[in-house]
Write a protein that holds these residues in place. Structure first.
Motif, mmCIF file in Angstrom:
data_model
loop_
_atom_site.group_PDB
_atom_site.id
_atom_site.type_symbol
_atom_site.label_atom_id
_atom_site.label_comp_id
_atom_site.label_asym_id
_atom_site.label_seq_id
_atom_site.Cartn_x
_atom_site.Cartn_y
_atom_site.Cartn_z
ATOM 1 N N LEU A 297 0.826 -1.207 0.000
ATOM 2 C CA LEU A 297 0.000 0.000 0.000
ATOM 3 C C LEU A 297 0.863 1.261 0.000
ATOM 4 O O LEU A 297 0.568 2.232 -0.722
ATOM 5 N N TRP A 298 1.923 1.263 0.814
ATOM 6 C CA TRP A 298 2.801 2.430 0.836
ATOM 7 C C TRP A 298 3.467 2.636 -0.525
ATOM 8 O O TRP A 298 3.565 3.767 -1.024
ATOM 9 N N LEU A 299 3.945 1.548 -1.136
ATOM 10 C CA LEU A 299 4.588 1.678 -2.439
ATOM 11 C C LEU A 299 3.587 2.087 -3.516
ATOM 12 O O LEU A 299 3.925 2.850 -4.430
ATOM 13 N N GLY A 300 2.348 1.588 -3.421
ATOM 14 C CA GLY A 300 1.328 2.018 -4.373
ATOM 15 C C GLY A 300 1.022 3.502 -4.244
ATOM 16 O O GLY A 300 0.867 4.209 -5.253
ATOM 17 N N ALA A 301 0.935 3.977 -2.982
ATOM 18 C CA ALA A 301 0.715 5.411 -2.784
ATOM 19 C C ALA A 301 1.892 6.229 -3.309
ATOM 20 O O ALA A 301 1.710 7.307 -3.904
ATOM 21 N N GLY A 302 3.105 5.711 -3.105
ATOM 22 C CA GLY A 302 4.266 6.412 -3.645
ATOM 23 C C GLY A 302 4.273 6.454 -5.154
ATOM 24 O O GLY A 302 4.653 7.468 -5.761
ATOM 25 N N ALA A 303 3.841 5.355 -5.789
ATOM 26 C CA ALA A 303 3.786 5.342 -7.252
ATOM 27 C C ALA A 303 2.762 6.344 -7.775
ATOM 28 O O ALA A 303 3.009 7.051 -8.766
ATOM 29 N N GLY A 304 1.606 6.425 -7.115
ATOM 30 C CA GLY A 304 0.608 7.418 -7.529
ATOM 31 C C GLY A 304 1.101 8.835 -7.364
ATOM 32 O O GLY A 304 0.853 9.701 -8.223
ATOM 33 N N THR A 305 1.812 9.103 -6.258
ATOM 34 C CA THR A 305 2.369 10.444 -6.058
ATOM 35 C C THR A 305 3.458 10.743 -7.080
ATOM 36 O O THR A 305 3.586 11.888 -7.547
ATOM 37 N N ALA A 306 4.234 9.735 -7.441
ATOM 38 C CA ALA A 306 5.258 9.944 -8.467
ATOM 39 C C ALA A 306 4.631 10.267 -9.818
ATOM 40 O O ALA A 306 5.180 11.071 -10.594
ATOM 41 N N ALA A 307 3.484 9.659 -10.110
ATOM 42 C CA ALA A 307 2.795 9.995 -11.363
ATOM 43 C C ALA A 307 2.378 11.459 -11.381
ATOM 44 O O ALA A 307 2.450 12.127 -12.422
ATOM 45 N N LEU A 308 1.961 11.969 -10.217
ATOM 46 C CA LEU A 308 1.624 13.389 -10.134
ATOM 47 C C LEU A 308 2.863 14.259 -10.302
ATOM 48 O O LEU A 308 2.802 15.325 -10.937
ATOM 49 N N ALA A 309 3.994 13.814 -9.757
ATOM 50 C CA ALA A 309 5.228 14.596 -9.890
ATOM 51 C C ALA A 309 5.679 14.682 -11.332
ATOM 52 O O ALA A 309 6.233 15.708 -11.769
ATOM 53 N N ALA B 35 10.640 0.094 4.505
ATOM 54 C CA ALA B 35 10.984 -0.022 5.923
ATOM 55 C C ALA B 35 10.089 -1.018 6.643
ATOM 56 O O ALA B 35 10.510 -1.643 7.625
ATOM 57 N N ARG B 36 8.849 -1.199 6.190
ATOM 58 C CA ARG B 36 7.967 -2.196 6.799
ATOM 59 C C ARG B 36 8.498 -3.610 6.610
ATOM 60 O O ARG B 36 8.163 -4.512 7.395
ATOM 61 N N LEU B 37 9.316 -3.814 5.598
ATOM 62 C CA LEU B 37 9.857 -5.143 5.323
ATOM 63 C C LEU B 37 11.099 -5.454 6.144
ATOM 64 O O LEU B 37 11.580 -6.589 6.118
ATOM 65 N N LEU C 258 18.842 -8.272 2.650
ATOM 66 C CA LEU C 258 18.570 -9.017 1.423
ATOM 67 C C LEU C 258 17.081 -9.231 1.176
ATOM 68 O O LEU C 258 16.576 -8.975 0.076
ATOM 69 N N VAL C 259 16.353 -9.707 2.173
ATOM 70 C CA VAL C 259 14.918 -9.976 1.979
ATOM 71 C C VAL C 259 14.139 -8.690 1.711
ATOM 72 O O VAL C 259 13.285 -8.663 0.808
ATOM 73 N N PRO C 260 14.342 -7.591 2.450
ATOM 74 C CA PRO C 260 13.641 -6.345 2.086
ATOM 75 C C PRO C 260 13.935 -5.893 0.659
ATOM 76 O O PRO C 260 13.039 -5.392 -0.030
ATOM 77 N N VAL C 261 15.176 -6.087 0.196
ATOM 78 C CA VAL C 261 15.495 -5.690 -1.181
ATOM 79 C C VAL C 261 14.737 -6.562 -2.177
ATOM 80 O O VAL C 261 14.118 -6.058 -3.139
ATOM 81 N N ALA C 262 14.740 -7.865 -1.955
ATOM 82 C CA ALA C 262 14.078 -8.759 -2.896
ATOM 83 C C ALA C 262 12.570 -8.516 -2.935
ATOM 84 O O ALA C 262 11.966 -8.373 -4.010
#
Length: 726
Positions: free
Chosen positions: A524-536, A560-562, A592-596
């Motif tokens: 959800l956080w990454l989806g919100a960030g993607a939507g905000t990036a589209a606005l940018a 960070a949640r990961l 490693l796991v948060p990156v993947a």
């Protein structure tokens, strides 16, 4: 029987620990709530039997040295006193038997004193219940036994698991219960009013000072920011197509806000709730022969009033926004936003009360949270899709008439679009639903089980105390534990790797699978960030940089949640003893796991951009994940909070700047990742349409460099954590 039971029944004096607050008793948050009814009766009777003033802990008629000593088996009261002459059997009887006799004597003394008071003041002094005064049949007074019955009856059958499960009776032989003749509600409330009157003036002065400071900040800083916000909003609304896009997206946005309010109220009730009683009131007031509803209903009504006032202010703010964007006139917007602002907060308060008083409702909230979050995310996508011109009228109509969340939005939709037939019916339904919910909640406010009040009071006390010391991690752990409610994660399994070098990766992946809410929150956080990036991308200049920084901040929160396992590792360094690696290497393995997982989620978020012709998003979004993961692990390894930075004494014309030094230290990992990426993406021209492939070099180099620097800082901080002091 075990005769080594610690003596109980001592008369409380100033400085004594309130009944029920002993360490490890479950009332102070240090142990499970395993008290029996006999213990509750003993704690409740002790102040009254000794003549203690309810709620003060001061004995009025018994000297401290006359405390009942169960270890001697004798009654220290003078001859002629009520109940004197009874002696516990000595020789062959245990301390527990003597304690039971003493509590029976205390109950007899209470009833005898009540009968004497009734004889002196005449008939009708026995304080009949409120229902009796109304002509209804009398009912039993809610004493210790009936209070426990109320606790158990609040949980339906099948609600006997988790921390809210009713405790069992191991000692049910004393039969302690209060009757109507023991009612001391009016006397207790009168005493409290008298005692609190002296502090009421000081409290009002403190509130006045706090309000004055808040007003200064609002006028000094808020006026300038508010003026700029209004100007920018008017400028944005004046652009071609913006007003129409807002009008198309408004129904989904209103539904999103209503569902978000319901979810927030339900989740808040899992650790706090609308009926929040302080620990002294729980220990002293509710242990006295007083009516619970007289103590708990005012708390609920106060919360209800605050929420309704906040909702009314939000309705006014929404009407002003509609006027500034040119969607509706101010008068019409105020009139049609009022039903939502006045009715939705009481509905949220009623929902929160039901979650607070019922263990089954709390379990449902925990189970359905992920699905509600998914629905909120879908509503956000629907709003964006509608703003782009792809509006589904049939879907919106079904959503708007599906429940109170839609009924509250219909008047606003009518004010903006003029196409909401039947909105007066929706307002009537909303008013009826809110009224019924409030009436039911007001009646049920007095039935919240004491163990739930005690657990929430302990959690709030913990959060408040650690926030004063800036221990945000400790506050989050306390709230997370309360939200979990003692439930365990899903019992998913992964094959154990053969190589011990993969043990940390296997453990992190298994922890993520057994806590899928972290994965959902990250998505959800990454989806919100993607939507905000589209606005940018659609903006330019300084505004693009600000919006892009907000998008990257949302992405950092998702990654960070990961990295929760790294934080758990550094909360207590002894936990790392299981690992075959030293702490620096162990923390590097936790990256490693948060990156993947973050790269996979970022690729999923970049797919809509690629379908619209922005193929480079498939590279840029995953490129930001490694710096974010390294920054999250660095934040976990920064060690204890350095509160000494708050008192450096950096005097400036604007005041002490030590707080900014502390905030800079606390936010250093976040700023170290978001700042360089914002500059590389916003200033390098990579977001511009038709940008050459060579523009991708700068973001790649910056991301790699930032990741390397942050990982080096992780190693240094890990070595500092295990370095011996001095």
């Amino acid at each position: 029987m075990d005769s080594s039971v610690s003596p109980r029944g001592a008369v409380p004096v100033d400085g004594a620990v309130p009944p029920g607050e002993a360490a490890g008793s479950g009332t102070d948050g240090t142990g499970p709530d395993t008290a029996t009814r006999a213990d509750s009766a003993n704690r409740a009777v002790t102040p009254a039997a000794s003549g203690a003033v309810p709620g003060t802990g001061q004995a009025t008629g018994v000297a401290p040295e006359l405390a009942i000593g169960a270890e001697t088996g004798t009654d220290p009261r003078p001859q002629g006193a009520p109940g004197a002459g009874r002696k516990s059997a000595q020789g062959g009887r245990s301390t527990r038997d003597a304690d039971v006799d003493l509590r029976e004597d205390a109950h007899a003394d209470i009833r005898e004193e009540a009968r004497e008071d009734a004889h002196e003041t005449g008939p009708g002094h026995d304080a009949p219940s409120r229902d009796e005064g109304d002509g209804a049949a009398p009912h039993d007074f809610p004493g210790p036994a009936s209070a426990r019955t109320a606790d158990d009856s609040a949980d339906a059958a099948g609600d006997a698991s988790g921390p809210d499960a009713p405790f069992t009776d191991e000692e049910d032989d004393d039969g302690a219960a209060w009757g109507p003749e023991d009612d001391r509600t009016e006397e207790t409330l009168r005493l409290l009013r008298d005692k609190r009157r002296a502090h009421r003036g000081q409290r009002r002065r403190d509130l006045a000072v706090s309000g004055y400071v808040a007003l200064l900040f609002a006028v000094g800083y808020g006026s300038t920011l508010g003026y700029r916000f209004v100007r920018d909003l008017e400028h944005l609304a004046a652009q071609d197509g913006v007003t129409e896009a807002l009008r198309r997206a408004l129904p989904a946005v209103l539904l999103l806000l209503a569902c978000g309010l319901a979810l927030l109220a339900a989740r808040d009730a899992l650790w706090r709730g609308p009926v929040l009683v302080s620990r002294p009131d729980l220990s002293w007031l509710l242990s006295q022969p007083v009516r619970r509803e007289r103590m708990l209903r005012p708390v609920f009504r106060w919360t209800l009033g605050l929420l309704t006032a906040a909702g009314a202010l939000c309705a006014v703010g929404g009407a002003v926004l509609l006027r500034l964007t040119g969607l509706a006139g101010l008068g019409e917007a105020l009139a049609l936003c009022a039903p939502a602002g006045v009715c939705l907060p009481p509905l949220a308060a009623a929902l929160a009360l039901q979650v607070e008083r019922s263990g089954r409702a709390a379990d449902r909230v925990r189970a359905l949270t992920s699905y509600v979050l998914l629905a909120v995310a879908l509503l956000a996508g629907q709003a964006a899709w509608a703003a782009a011109g792809h509006r589904s009228t049939v879907l919106e109509t079904a959503e708007l008439w599906s429940g109170p969340w839609g009924w509250a939005a219909l008047p606003v939709v009518h004010a903006v679009t003029g196409q909401a037939p039947g909105w007066p019916v929706a307002v009537a339904l909303l008013a009826v639903a809110a009224s019924a919910a409030v009436l039911h909640a007001d009646k049920a406010a007095g039935t919240v089980p004491t163990r739930r009040l005690r657990a929430r009071a302990a959690t709030v006390a913990t959060v408040t105390s650690v926030l004063w010391s800036a221990e945000l991690r400790a506050a989050r752990l306390a709230v997370t534990e309360a939200l979990a409610g003692g439930t365990t994660g899903a019992r998913r399994r992964l094959r154990v790797p053969r190589s011990r070098r993969l043990a940390v990766v296997w453990r992190d992946a298994l922890a993520l699978l057994r806590a899928p809410e972290r994965l959902v929150a990250a998505a959800l956080w990454l989806g919100a960030g993607a939507g905000t990036a589209a606005l940018a991308v659609a903006l330019d200049g300084g505004t693009r940089l600000i919006v892009l920084a907000a998008a990257l901040a949302l992405g950092w929160l998702g990654v960070a949640r990961l990295a929760e396992t790294a934080r758990l590792e550094t909360d207590d360094l002894r936990r790392s003893s299981w690992s075959p690696f030293r702490l620096p290497t162990l923390l590097l393995m936790h990256v490693l796991v948060p990156v993947a997982a973050g790269v996979l989620l970022a690729l999923a978020a970049a797919v809509p951009f690629a379908l619209q012709g922005g193929g480079r998003a498939l590279l840029l979004m995953p490129l930001c994940v490694p710096p974010f993961a390294a920054a999250a692990v660095l934040a976990a390894a920064r060690g204890p909070v350095r509160t000494e930075l708050l008192s450096l004494g950096l005097v400036t014309p604007a005041g002490d700047a030590s707080v900014f030094v502390f905030l800079g230290w606390y936010a250093a990992p976040f700023v170290s990742a978001v700042g360089p990426l914002t500059a590389a993406l916003g200033l390098g021209g990579v977001l511009d349409a038709g940008a050459p492939v060579s523009s991708l070099v700068r973001p790649v180099v910056v991301a790699a460099g930032v990741t390397a620097v942050l990982l080096f800082a992780v190693v240094r901080r890990a070595k500092a954590l295990v370095r011996p002091a001095g």
